[in-house]
Write a protein that holds these residues in place. Structure first.
Motif, PDB file in Angstrom:
ATOM      1  N   GLU A   9       0.835  -1.203   0.000  1.00  0.00           N
ATOM      2  CA  GLU A   9       0.000   0.000   0.000  1.00  0.00           C
ATOM      3  C   GLU A   9       0.874   1.259   0.000  1.00  0.00           C
ATOM      4  O   GLU A   9       0.504   2.275  -0.580  1.00  0.00           O
ATOM      5  CB  GLU A   9      -0.940   0.013   1.201  1.00  0.00           C
ATOM      6  CG  GLU A   9      -2.037  -1.025   1.118  1.00  0.00           C
ATOM      7  CD  GLU A   9      -2.934  -0.827  -0.086  1.00  0.00           C
ATOM      8  OE1 GLU A   9      -3.353   0.316  -0.366  1.00  0.00           O
ATOM      9  OE2 GLU A   9      -3.220  -1.835  -0.767  1.00  0.00           O
ATOM     10  N   CYS A  10       2.005   1.187   0.668  1.00  0.00           N
ATOM     11  CA  CYS A  10       2.927   2.335   0.686  1.00  0.00           C
ATOM     12  C   CYS A  10       3.495   2.584  -0.707  1.00  0.00           C
ATOM     13  O   CYS A  10       3.576   3.728  -1.158  1.00  0.00           O
ATOM     14  CB  CYS A  10       4.064   2.093   1.677  1.00  0.00           C
ATOM     15  SG  CYS A  10       3.509   1.967   3.387  1.00  0.00           S
ATOM     16  N   THR A  11       3.873   1.506  -1.397  1.00  0.00           N
ATOM     17  CA  THR A  11       4.412   1.694  -2.740  1.00  0.00           C
ATOM     18  C   THR A  11       3.312   2.161  -3.702  1.00  0.00           C
ATOM     19  O   THR A  11       3.592   2.932  -4.613  1.00  0.00           O
ATOM     20  CB  THR A  11       5.087   0.414  -3.271  1.00  0.00           C
ATOM     21  OG1 THR A  11       4.164  -0.668  -3.225  1.00  0.00           O
ATOM     22  CG2 THR A  11       6.328   0.068  -2.467  1.00  0.00           C
ATOM     23  N   ALA A  12       2.072   1.717  -3.488  1.00  0.00           N
ATOM     24  CA  ALA A  12       0.961   2.194  -4.322  1.00  0.00           C
ATOM     25  C   ALA A  12       0.779   3.702  -4.128  1.00  0.00           C
ATOM     26  O   ALA A  12       0.527   4.442  -5.085  1.00  0.00           O
ATOM     27  CB  ALA A  12      -0.330   1.455  -3.974  1.00  0.00           C
ATOM     28  N   TYR A  13       0.925   4.167  -2.879  1.00  0.00           N
ATOM     29  CA  TYR A  13       0.829   5.605  -2.604  1.00  0.00           C
ATOM     30  C   TYR A  13       1.953   6.357  -3.320  1.00  0.00           C
ATOM     31  O   TYR A  13       1.716   7.400  -3.942  1.00  0.00           O
ATOM     32  CB  TYR A  13       0.902   5.874  -1.104  1.00  0.00           C
ATOM     33  CG  TYR A  13       1.017   7.340  -0.784  1.00  0.00           C
ATOM     34  CD1 TYR A  13      -0.105   8.165  -0.802  1.00  0.00           C
ATOM     35  CD2 TYR A  13       2.248   7.922  -0.495  1.00  0.00           C
ATOM     36  CE1 TYR A  13      -0.003   9.521  -0.539  1.00  0.00           C
ATOM     37  CE2 TYR A  13       2.362   9.276  -0.224  1.00  0.00           C
ATOM     38  CZ  TYR A  13       1.233  10.069  -0.246  1.00  0.00           C
ATOM     39  OH  TYR A  13       1.346  11.405   0.006  1.00  0.00           O
ATOM     40  N   ARG A  15       3.539   5.488  -5.975  1.00  0.00           N
ATOM     41  CA  ARG A  15       3.255   5.474  -7.423  1.00  0.00           C
ATOM     42  C   ARG A  15       2.163   6.503  -7.768  1.00  0.00           C
ATOM     43  O   ARG A  15       2.271   7.244  -8.742  1.00  0.00           O
ATOM     44  CB  ARG A  15       2.820   4.070  -7.835  1.00  0.00           C
ATOM     45  CG  ARG A  15       2.691   3.872  -9.317  1.00  0.00           C
ATOM     46  CD  ARG A  15       2.561   2.398  -9.715  1.00  0.00           C
ATOM     47  NE  ARG A  15       3.857   1.717  -9.602  1.00  0.00           N
ATOM     48  CZ  ARG A  15       4.169   0.840  -8.641  1.00  0.00           C
ATOM     49  NH1 ARG A  15       3.298   0.507  -7.728  1.00  0.00           N
ATOM     50  NH2 ARG A  15       5.360   0.284  -8.617  1.00  0.00           N
ATOM     51  N   ALA A  16       1.133   6.572  -6.930  1.00  0.00           N
ATOM     52  CA  ALA A  16       0.022   7.496  -7.179  1.00  0.00           C
ATOM     53  C   ALA A  16       0.439   8.955  -7.033  1.00  0.00           C
ATOM     54  O   ALA A  16      -0.198   9.843  -7.599  1.00  0.00           O
ATOM     55  CB  ALA A  16      -1.127   7.196  -6.216  1.00  0.00           C
ATOM     56  N   THR A  17       1.505   9.192  -6.286  1.00  0.00           N
ATOM     57  CA  THR A  17       1.965  10.566  -6.095  1.00  0.00           C
ATOM     58  C   THR A  17       3.147  10.914  -6.989  1.00  0.00           C
ATOM     59  O   THR A  17       3.860  11.880  -6.736  1.00  0.00           O
ATOM     60  CB  THR A  17       2.313  10.824  -4.611  1.00  0.00           C
ATOM     61  OG1 THR A  17       3.277   9.864  -4.167  1.00  0.00           O
ATOM     62  CG2 THR A  17       1.075  10.744  -3.741  1.00  0.00           C
ATOM     63  N   GLY A  18       3.352  10.095  -8.034  1.00  0.00           N
ATOM     64  CA  GLY A  18       4.296  10.469  -9.073  1.00  0.00           C
ATOM     65  C   GLY A  18       5.734  10.034  -8.898  1.00  0.00           C
ATOM     66  O   GLY A  18       6.605  10.482  -9.647  1.00  0.00           O
ATOM     67  N   ARG A  19       6.017   9.161  -7.934  1.00  0.00           N
ATOM     68  CA  ARG A  19       7.405   8.691  -7.789  1.00  0.00           C
ATOM     69  C   ARG A  19       7.739   7.774  -8.957  1.00  0.00           C
ATOM     70  O   ARG A  19       6.885   7.080  -9.496  1.00  0.00           O
ATOM     71  CB  ARG A  19       7.597   7.914  -6.488  1.00  0.00           C
ATOM     72  CG  ARG A  19       7.657   8.621  -5.153  1.00  0.00           C
ATOM     73  CD  ARG A  19       7.388  10.079  -5.138  1.00  0.00           C
ATOM     74  NE  ARG A  19       7.510  10.627  -3.790  1.00  0.00           N
ATOM     75  CZ  ARG A  19       6.504  11.021  -3.034  1.00  0.00           C
ATOM     76  NH1 ARG A  19       5.268  10.940  -3.488  1.00  0.00           N
ATOM     77  NH2 ARG A  19       6.710  11.518  -1.839  1.00  0.00           N
ATOM     78  N   THR A  20       8.999   7.741  -9.314  1.00  0.00           N
ATOM     79  CA  THR A  20       9.429   6.895 -10.429  1.00  0.00           C
ATOM     80  C   THR A  20       9.500   5.440  -9.977  1.00  0.00           C
ATOM     81  O   THR A  20       9.624   5.140  -8.781  1.00  0.00           O
ATOM     82  CB  THR A  20      10.818   7.316 -10.936  1.00  0.00           C
ATOM     83  OG1 THR A  20      11.780   7.082  -9.898  1.00  0.00           O
ATOM     84  CG2 THR A  20      10.850   8.775 -11.350  1.00  0.00           C
ATOM     85  N   ASP A  21       9.445   4.527 -10.946  1.00  0.00           N
ATOM     86  CA  ASP A  21       9.565   3.102 -10.629  1.00  0.00           C
ATOM     87  C   ASP A  21      10.912   2.804  -9.981  1.00  0.00           C
ATOM     88  O   ASP A  21      11.000   1.955  -9.097  1.00  0.00           O
ATOM     89  CB  ASP A  21       9.386   2.252 -11.892  1.00  0.00           C
ATOM     90  CG  ASP A  21       7.938   2.209 -12.359  1.00  0.00           C
ATOM     91  OD1 ASP A  21       7.035   2.501 -11.546  1.00  0.00           O
ATOM     92  OD2 ASP A  21       7.713   1.873 -13.539  1.00  0.00           O
ATOM     93  N   GLU A  22      11.960   3.523 -10.404  1.00  0.00           N
ATOM     94  CA  GLU A  22      13.285   3.335  -9.810  1.00  0.00           C
ATOM     95  C   GLU A  22      13.271   3.727  -8.328  1.00  0.00           C
ATOM     96  O   GLU A  22      13.798   3.010  -7.477  1.00  0.00           O
ATOM     97  CB  GLU A  22      14.334   4.163 -10.561  1.00  0.00           C
ATOM     98  CG  GLU A  22      15.723   4.020  -9.981  1.00  0.00           C
ATOM     99  CD  GLU A  22      16.746   4.921 -10.667  1.00  0.00           C
ATOM    100  OE1 GLU A  22      17.916   4.846 -10.265  1.00  0.00           O
ATOM    101  OE2 GLU A  22      16.376   5.689 -11.561  1.00  0.00           O
TER     102      GLU A  22
END
Length: 76
Positions: A9-13, A15-22
């Protein structure tokens, strides 16, 4: 670990807030390496004490102007 585990859920957040996959991969790898990833299984952590709380028994309260010492329960 704090009160809330670090998980998908933290990684989904992130991703939803524009962080890169890296960035997300580094974030996840760090917490996995530290042993802080995910929710521990019951019994996996040796706590000094455990608390069980029946959430159905929790009632709302309203503090009086003089502070918490004189708080009163609120109906409903």
């Amino acid at each position: 670990m704090g009160f809330f585990p670090i998980d998908g859920e933290c990684t989904a957040y992130l991703r939803a807030t524009g962080r890169t996959d890296e960035h997300i991969a580094q974030y996840e790898a760090y917490y996995r390496a530290q042993g802080l990833w995910g929710i521990p299984a019951k019994g996996a952590i040796d706590y000094s004490s455990e608390l069980e709380l029946d959430l159905g028994s929790v009632v709302r309260a309203s503090p009086a102007p003089s502070g918490r010492r004189t708080a009163s329960n609120c109906p409903g």
